[in-house]
Design an enzyme around this catalytic site. Structure first.
Site, PDB file in Angstrom:
ATOM      1  CE  LYS A 175      -3.038   0.515   3.477  1.00  0.00           C
ATOM      2  NZ  LYS A 175      -2.891   1.787   4.211  1.00  0.00           N
ATOM      3  CB  SER A 176       3.834   2.265   1.972  1.00  0.00           C
ATOM      4  OG  SER A 176       3.271   2.204   3.261  1.00  0.00           O
TER       5      SER A 176
ATOM      6  NE  ARG B 122       6.299   6.481   0.582  1.00  0.00           N
ATOM      7  CZ  ARG B 122       5.433   6.292   1.594  1.00  0.00           C
ATOM      8  NH1 ARG B 122       4.314   5.598   1.411  1.00  0.00           N
ATOM      9  NH2 ARG B 122       5.686   6.806   2.796  1.00  0.00           N
TER      10      ARG B 122
ATOM     11  N   GLY C 287      -5.097   7.937   5.583  1.00  0.00           N
ATOM     12  CA  GLY C 287      -4.197   8.951   6.124  1.00  0.00           C
ATOM     13  C   GLY C 287      -2.979   9.137   5.239  1.00  0.00           C
TER      14      GLY C 287
ATOM     15  CB  SER D 146       5.348  10.195  11.085  1.00  0.00           C
ATOM     16  OG  SER D 146       4.461  10.226   9.989  1.00  0.00           O
TER      17      SER D 146
ATOM     18  CG  ASP E  93       0.559   0.156   9.536  1.00  0.00           C
ATOM     19  OD1 ASP E  93       0.147   0.997  10.362  1.00  0.00           O
ATOM     20  OD2 ASP E  93       0.981   0.464   8.406  1.00  0.00           O
TER      21      ASP E  93
ATOM     22  CE  LYS F 245      -0.078   4.435  12.776  1.00  0.00           C
ATOM     23  NZ  LYS F 245       0.683   5.139  11.727  1.00  0.00           N
TER      24      LYS F 245
ATOM     25  NE  ARG G  56      -4.965   0.167  12.983  1.00  0.00           N
ATOM     26  CZ  ARG G  56      -4.312   0.326  11.838  1.00  0.00           C
ATOM     27  NH1 ARG G  56      -2.981   0.406  11.845  1.00  0.00           N
ATOM     28  NH2 ARG G  56      -4.963   0.387  10.697  1.00  0.00           N
TER      29      ARG G  56
ATOM     30  NE  ARG H 171      -2.449  -1.989   8.317  1.00  0.00           N
ATOM     31  CZ  ARG H 171      -2.271  -2.441   7.078  1.00  0.00           C
ATOM     32  NH1 ARG H 171      -2.480  -3.703   6.793  1.00  0.00           N
ATOM     33  NH2 ARG H 171      -1.870  -1.639   6.116  1.00  0.00           N
TER      34      ARG H 171
END
Ligand code: S3P
Length: 450
Positions: free
Chosen positions: A22-23, A27, A95, A168, A320, A347, A351, A397
């Protein structure tokens, strides 16, 4: 709302290619939109989060189309080339999409309005708005730095030097993305390393980045206004998604599961190290590179785990994965102590609270601290659900973690709503069931609960 129930199932077997990271997918779309030429992306995650980033870059004048072979073509407009959208940019649940795009927009002299779903509108955006204002962008948020917000990017963006107060990758990436359209050097100083996908991919597109380890931390310097040249990207399978079948297979006797092509960027691999520290046998085979990222096949051998103290400094590399680690801890022998988890409270849901409440409802001994979670495992098969659905707070998640618990427990586990799973892992149920799990829509069948 769509409730789901996972019924205990042993063992799991087969090969399971989980979707693209996903990250890296976010990008690839964003940097592809800023490059000159056509970027071809294979293995792109088509989860709702990434589809939001795609919709946003289209609204901003770039193009993204899926070809018949399943790959995506992103036609970029060049750095500074995005145009003002005629409607609000809705980033849904993501996010990462919101914060990274804000970095991009800060370097464009256009006015945009941005919002998100109920969860995203409650998450802190100040962490990116504060440094981005230093570049000259004007960002107006609701009370408490929340969305919806307005951003008017700088006409002449300034390069800045910024030390994020929290570990972060989203903050680091937002500052670097804004720096692309600023003359001179934009610098981010990280006291604790975070995933470096942005740096790797900017380098892959030809940006000039200098990274140095110093006594002060990692100093990342980007020289602004490079010519970003379109370059193909092969997105590895997402370790954050792989973690679910991985933990399920580790905890079910007789399982034999292979997870091919998983990205093992050191900034992401904390879960593998932690499970190994707990005694897990996870083999890495066929190591290679894909899209500038280290990748390998993970072969999972089940076995009994033992509780450990997870080093707090490891948190950014597995942030995560704590929800599913907590499930593994429920089956381990003794206490697993997880510290340094304040970020888990901001998150997609809180969580820490969601895991503590859900695990307790499933009969797991759990203690929630301000920024910690302690789980006392049963040294075997955890109890499982008691018919009442676990509350997932529209958090993918949390939902998947409890489906793993139901798969490995003595009794089925039901969750109130599984629709959020589509944000990151749309094929989760099919892939898990393909390995032999039994996850079905609806509440637990009366004749299958103890
Ligand atoms: C992400 C970074 C992490 C992670 C998120 C994706 C990214 O957030 O939790 O799911 O792609 O940069 P933070 O950077 O806020 O820790």
């Amino acid at each position: 709302m769509q409730s789901l129930t996972a019924y205990p199932k042993h063992p799991l077997s087969g090969t399971c290619r989980v979707p693209g990271d996903k990250s890296i997918s976010h990008r690839a779309v964003l940097l592809g939109a800023l490059a000159v030429g056509t970027t071809r992306v294979t293995g792109l995650l088509e989860g709702e989060d990434v589809l939001r980033t795609i919709a946003a870059i289209r609204a901003l004048g770039a193009s993204a189309e899926k070809d018949s072979d399943g790959s995506w073509r992103i036609d970029g407009v060049g750095i500074g080339g995005l145009s003002e959208p005629d409607d609000v940019l809705d980033m849904g649940n993501s996010g990462t999409a919101a914060r990274l795009l804000l970095g991009v927009l800060a370097g464009h002299p256009i006015r945009c309005f941005m919002t998100g779903d109920h969860s995203l509108r409650s998450r802190p955006m100040d962490r990116v708005a504060i440094p981005l204002r230093q570049t000259g962008a004007v960002i107006d948020t609701r009370e408490g730095g929340r969305m919806p917000l307005t951003v008017v990017g700088a006409t002449d963006p300034l390069p800045i030097t910024y030390t994020p107060p929290v570990a972060s990758a989203q903050v680091k990436s937002a500052v670097l993305l804004a720096g692309l359209n600023a003359p001179g050097q934009t610098t981010v100083i990280e006291h604790r390393p975070t995933r470096d996908h942005t740096e790797r991919m900017m380098g892959h597109f030809g940006a000039d980045l200098h990274i140095e380890e110093t006594a002060d931390g990692t100093v990342i310097t980007l020289t602004g206004q490079p010519e970003l040249t379109a370059a193909d990207i092969d997105v590895p399978a997402d370790i954050s998604s792989a973690a679910f079948p991985l933990v399920a297979a580790l905890l079910t006797e007789g399982s034999a599961v292979t997870l091919p092509g998983v990205g093992l960027n050191p900034g992401r691999a904390g879960i593998v190290q932690t499970l190994r520290d707990m005694g897990a046998n996870i083999e890495e085979s066929n190591p290679r590179t894909a899209g500038g990222e280290p990748v390998c096949d993970l072969v999972v051998h089940p076995g009994q785990l033992r509780g450990i103290e997870v080093p707090a400094e490891r948190a950014p590399s597995m942030i995560d994965e704590y929800p599913v680690l907590a499930v593994a801890a429920a089956a381990a022998e003794g206490h697993t102590v997880m510290r340094g988890l304040a970020e888990l409270r901001v998150k997609e849901s809180d969580r820490l609270a969601a895991m503590a409440a859900g695990l307790a409802a499933c009969g797991v001994a759990v203690e929630e601290g301000e920024d910690s979670l302690t789980v006392t495992g049963v040294n075997g098969v955890p109890a499982g659900g008691n018919n009442a659905p676990v509350e997932t707070h529209f958090d993918h998640r949390i939902a998947m973690s409890f489906m793993v618990l139901g798969t490995v427990a003595a009794a089925p586990v039901t969750i109130d709503d599984g629709t959020a799973i589509a944000t990151s892992f749309p094929d989760f149920i099919d892939l898990m069931n393909g390995l032999g799990a039994d996850i079905r829509a609806g509440g637990a069948d009366a004749d299958e609960t103890p």
